[in-house]
Write a protein that holds these residues in place. Structure first.
Motif, PDB file in Angstrom:
ATOM      1  N   GLY A 174       0.872  -1.174  -0.006  1.00 49.60           N
ATOM      2  CA  GLY A 174      -0.117   0.167  -0.100  1.00 49.60           C
ATOM      3  C   GLY A 174       0.839   1.252   0.171  1.00 49.60           C
ATOM      4  N   ARG A 175       0.459   2.252   0.619  1.00 51.46           N
ATOM      5  CA  ARG A 175       1.155   3.732   0.493  1.00 51.46           C
ATOM      6  C   ARG A 175       2.319   3.450   1.623  1.00 51.46           C
ATOM      7  N   VAL A 176       3.109   3.914   0.870  1.00 54.14           N
ATOM      8  CA  VAL A 176       4.077   4.660   1.620  1.00 54.14           C
ATOM      9  C   VAL A 176       4.804   5.914   2.090  1.00 54.14           C
ATOM     10  N   ASP A 177       4.745   6.493   2.497  1.00 55.64           N
ATOM     11  CA  ASP A 177       5.227   8.361   2.494  1.00 55.64           C
ATOM     12  C   ASP A 177       6.685   8.468   2.575  1.00 55.64           C
ATOM     13  N   VAL A 178       7.158   9.457   2.274  1.00 58.48           N
ATOM     14  CA  VAL A 178       8.379   9.750   1.711  1.00 58.48           C
ATOM     15  C   VAL A 178       8.639   9.604   3.183  1.00 58.48           C
ATOM     16  N   THR A 179       9.921   9.269   3.433  1.00 60.81           N
ATOM     17  CA  THR A 179      11.102   8.390   4.906  1.00 60.81           C
ATOM     18  C   THR A 179      10.295   7.837   5.504  1.00 60.81           C
ATOM     19  N   GLU A 180       9.054   7.246   4.990  1.00 60.80           N
ATOM     20  CA  GLU A 180       8.629   5.527   6.004  1.00 60.80           C
ATOM     21  C   GLU A 180       9.857   4.429   5.450  1.00 60.80           C
ATOM     22  N   ALA A 181       9.626   3.543   6.244  1.00 60.48           N
ATOM     23  CA  ALA A 181      10.136   2.091   5.308  1.00 60.48           C
ATOM     24  C   ALA A 181       9.030   1.420   4.804  1.00 60.48           C
ATOM     25  N   SER A 182       9.195   1.064   3.654  1.00 62.17           N
ATOM     26  CA  SER A 182       9.370  -0.535   2.628  1.00 62.17           C
ATOM     27  C   SER A 182       9.480  -1.454   3.279  1.00 62.17           C
ATOM     28  N   VAL A 183      11.135  -1.588   3.954  1.00 58.22           N
ATOM     29  CA  VAL A 183      11.145  -2.991   3.360  1.00 58.22           C
ATOM     30  C   VAL A 183      12.014  -2.777   5.053  1.00 58.22           C
ATOM     31  N   VAL A 184      12.268  -4.074   5.590  1.00 57.54           N
ATOM     32  CA  VAL A 184      12.926  -4.292   6.709  1.00 57.54           C
ATOM     33  C   VAL A 184      13.974  -5.810   7.143  1.00 57.54           C
ATOM     34  N   VAL A 185      15.680  -5.716   6.671  1.00 53.22           N
ATOM     35  CA  VAL A 185      15.754  -6.804   6.678  1.00 53.22           C
ATOM     36  C   VAL A 185      16.667  -6.856   7.348  1.00 53.22           C
ATOM     37  N   GLY A 186      16.556  -7.819   8.681  1.00 54.03           N
ATOM     38  CA  GLY A 186      17.584  -7.960   9.403  1.00 54.03           C
ATOM     39  C   GLY A 186      18.343  -9.412   9.953  1.00 54.03           C
ATOM     40  N   VAL A 187      19.570  -9.125   9.984  1.00 50.46           N
ATOM     41  CA  VAL A 187      20.379 -10.329  10.333  1.00 50.46           C
ATOM     42  C   VAL A 187      21.218 -10.365  11.349  1.00 50.46           C
ATOM     43  N   ALA A 188      20.997 -11.256  12.239  1.00 49.63           N
ATOM     44  CA  ALA A 188      22.198 -11.376  13.715  1.00 49.63           C
ATOM     45  C   ALA A 188      22.298 -12.604  13.483  1.00 49.63           C
ATOM     46  N   CYS A 189      23.887 -12.164  13.667  1.00 45.87           N
ATOM     47  CA  CYS A 189      24.694 -13.800  13.415  1.00 45.87           C
ATOM     48  C   CYS A 189      26.433 -13.593  14.923  1.00 45.87           C
ATOM     49  N   ALA A 190      26.882 -14.616  14.734  1.00 48.18           N
ATOM     50  CA  ALA A 190      28.058 -14.252  15.571  1.00 48.18           C
ATOM     51  C   ALA A 190      29.125 -13.054  15.592  1.00 48.18           C
ATOM     52  N   HIS A 191      29.426 -13.272  13.963  1.00 44.79           N
ATOM     53  CA  HIS A 191      30.290 -11.769  13.271  1.00 44.79           C
ATOM     54  C   HIS A 191      29.464 -11.247  12.520  1.00 44.79           C
ATOM     55  N   ARG A 192      29.900  -9.952  11.950  1.00 47.33           N
ATOM     56  CA  ARG A 192      29.612  -8.667  11.250  1.00 47.33           C
ATOM     57  C   ARG A 192      29.663  -9.577  10.261  1.00 47.33           C
TER      58      ARG A 192
ATOM     59  N   ASP B 222      29.397 -12.081   9.022  1.00 47.32           N
ATOM     60  CA  ASP B 222      28.059 -13.021   8.154  1.00 47.32           C
ATOM     61  C   ASP B 222      27.146 -12.175   8.505  1.00 47.32           C
ATOM     62  N   ALA B 223      26.944 -11.048   8.967  1.00 47.11           N
ATOM     63  CA  ALA B 223      25.208 -10.252   8.996  1.00 47.11           C
ATOM     64  C   ALA B 223      25.363 -10.097   7.758  1.00 47.11           C
ATOM     65  N   TYR B 224      26.268  -9.185   7.341  1.00 47.44           N
ATOM     66  CA  TYR B 224      26.177  -8.225   5.902  1.00 47.44           C
ATOM     67  C   TYR B 224      26.201  -9.060   5.095  1.00 47.44           C
ATOM     68  N   ASP B 225      26.610 -10.220   4.675  1.00 49.66           N
ATOM     69  CA  ASP B 225      26.697 -10.619   3.542  1.00 49.66           C
ATOM     70  C   ASP B 225      25.191 -11.476   3.862  1.00 49.66           C
ATOM     71  N   ALA B 226      24.674 -11.822   4.882  1.00 51.75           N
ATOM     72  CA  ALA B 226      23.485 -12.583   4.704  1.00 51.75           C
ATOM     73  C   ALA B 226      21.718 -11.647   4.130  1.00 51.75           C
ATOM     74  N   SER B 227      22.169 -10.028   5.152  1.00 48.39           N
ATOM     75  CA  SER B 227      21.580  -8.981   4.759  1.00 48.39           C
ATOM     76  C   SER B 227      22.070  -8.706   3.300  1.00 48.39           C
ATOM     77  N   ARG B 228      22.671  -8.720   2.702  1.00 47.56           N
ATOM     78  CA  ARG B 228      22.802  -8.161   0.455  1.00 47.56           C
ATOM     79  C   ARG B 228      22.168  -8.967   0.319  1.00 47.56           C
ATOM     80  N   PHE B 229      22.261  -9.471   0.861  1.00 48.49           N
ATOM     81  CA  PHE B 229      22.272 -11.124  -0.153  1.00 48.49           C
ATOM     82  C   PHE B 229      20.584 -11.248  -0.176  1.00 48.49           C
ATOM     83  N   LEU B 230      19.625 -11.016   1.299  1.00 45.20           N
ATOM     84  CA  LEU B 230      18.469 -10.917   0.703  1.00 45.20           C
ATOM     85  C   LEU B 230      17.687  -9.787   0.355  1.00 45.20           C
ATOM     86  N   ILE B 231      18.126  -8.352   0.440  1.00 42.89           N
ATOM     87  CA  ILE B 231      17.628  -7.475   0.014  1.00 42.89           C
ATOM     88  C   ILE B 231      18.280  -7.337  -1.519  1.00 42.89           C
TER      89      ILE B 231
END
Lengths: 180, 85
Positions: free
Chosen positions: A122-140, A142-151
């Motif tokens: 639906g409607r997403v106004d300026v500055t509002e979020a359309s997508v949130v991708v979050g990953v929690a890993c033991a080390h950063r 992996d978290a960066y790589d996995a989140s990049r892959f997901l988006i």
């Protein structure tokens, strides 16, 4: 709220106002929100505002030392062009299924304790979020790589479309191969 | 003998250009290839024909290759290039 709104540099013209009105109609006959949430995964399609703080809370884990949260938002200016809002539609069931497949793939490739993948419709106004991708890993790393892959993969494969409504009254489906 | 039609799902540009979000389609026979269904839709709807080479097909919520068979009662989604995120 009154006053401050009158300071808007470009009052939206009637055509935009009309388009916006049509977006406020109940937009999803095929049933949102859809949600799958357990200890390790939170996948959701919703018409409501996305709660980034809730995603952060969900991702906290005793075994995680790095959390990456990506938040995609509606950008007002692209070069000289002013965007009024974005409107998203989806093949809801398939998008939800594909999003869960992506989470499965990410968890197969990277040792993630927790993953969230949330998309607004639906409607997403300026500055509002359309997508949130979050990953929690033991080390950063992996978290960066996995989140990049997901988006990146979400943008390629998940059947969600966005329409951009501009302040000048024009609108277009983003990535439409036949629009100029 | 009449069989259950296939429901073709349209989104974004195609939904707007065709002016409806579903099309009811009678298969030539069970297991008709998805690409043949698309060809047939292209004959009937010039709006869909214009997008032919950009469309990915999905049957019952899964992407399929064009040779995949479509059965009565299936849902066939025409997926134009997506733009989520």
């Amino acid at each position: 709220m009154g006053g401050p709104n009158e300071q808007r540099p470009n009052a939206i013209d009637d055509r935009v106002a009309e388009s916006i009105k049509s977006l406020d109609a109940p937009s999803d006959p095929n049933g949102v929100p859809v949600i799958r949430r357990d200890e390790e995964r939170w996948v959701e399609l919703t018409n409501d505002k996305l709660d980034v703080a809730a995603a952060d809370r969900f991702l906290r884990d005793r075994l995680a030392g790095g959390i990456v949260l990506f938040v995609g938002t509606t950008r007002e200016w692209t070069g000289e062009r002013q965007t009024e809002l974005l409107s998203y539609e989806a093949h809801v069931r398939m998008a939800f299924r594909e999003m869960n497949v992506l989470v499965d793939k990410a968890r197969g490739k990277w040792p993630a304790m927790r993953v969230c993948l949330l998309h607004r419709l639906g409607r997403v106004d300026v500055t509002e979020a359309s997508v949130v991708v979050g990953v929690a890993c033991a080390h950063r790393a992996d978290a960066y790589d996995a989140s990049r892959f997901l988006i990146d993969t979400l943008k390629e494969d998940v059947p969600i479309w966005k329409k951009e409504l501009f302040a000048d009254g024009q609108s277009e489906w983003v990535n439409d191969p036949l629009s100029e | 003998m009449s069989q259950k039609p296939v429901t073709v799902l349209l989104f974004s540009s195609l939904r707007e250009l065709v002016g409806q979000d579903t099309i009811s389609f009678e298969l030539a026979g069970p297991g008709m290839p998805a690409s043949a269904v698309l060809d047939s839709l292209c004959e009937r709807y010039p709006e869909i024909r214009a997008y032919r080479k950009f469309i990915r097909l999905a049957v019952n919520d899964c992407y399929v290759e064009g040779h995949a068979g479509v059965e009565p009662g299936d849902e066939l989604a025409l997926i134009t290039p997506v733009s989520g995120g």
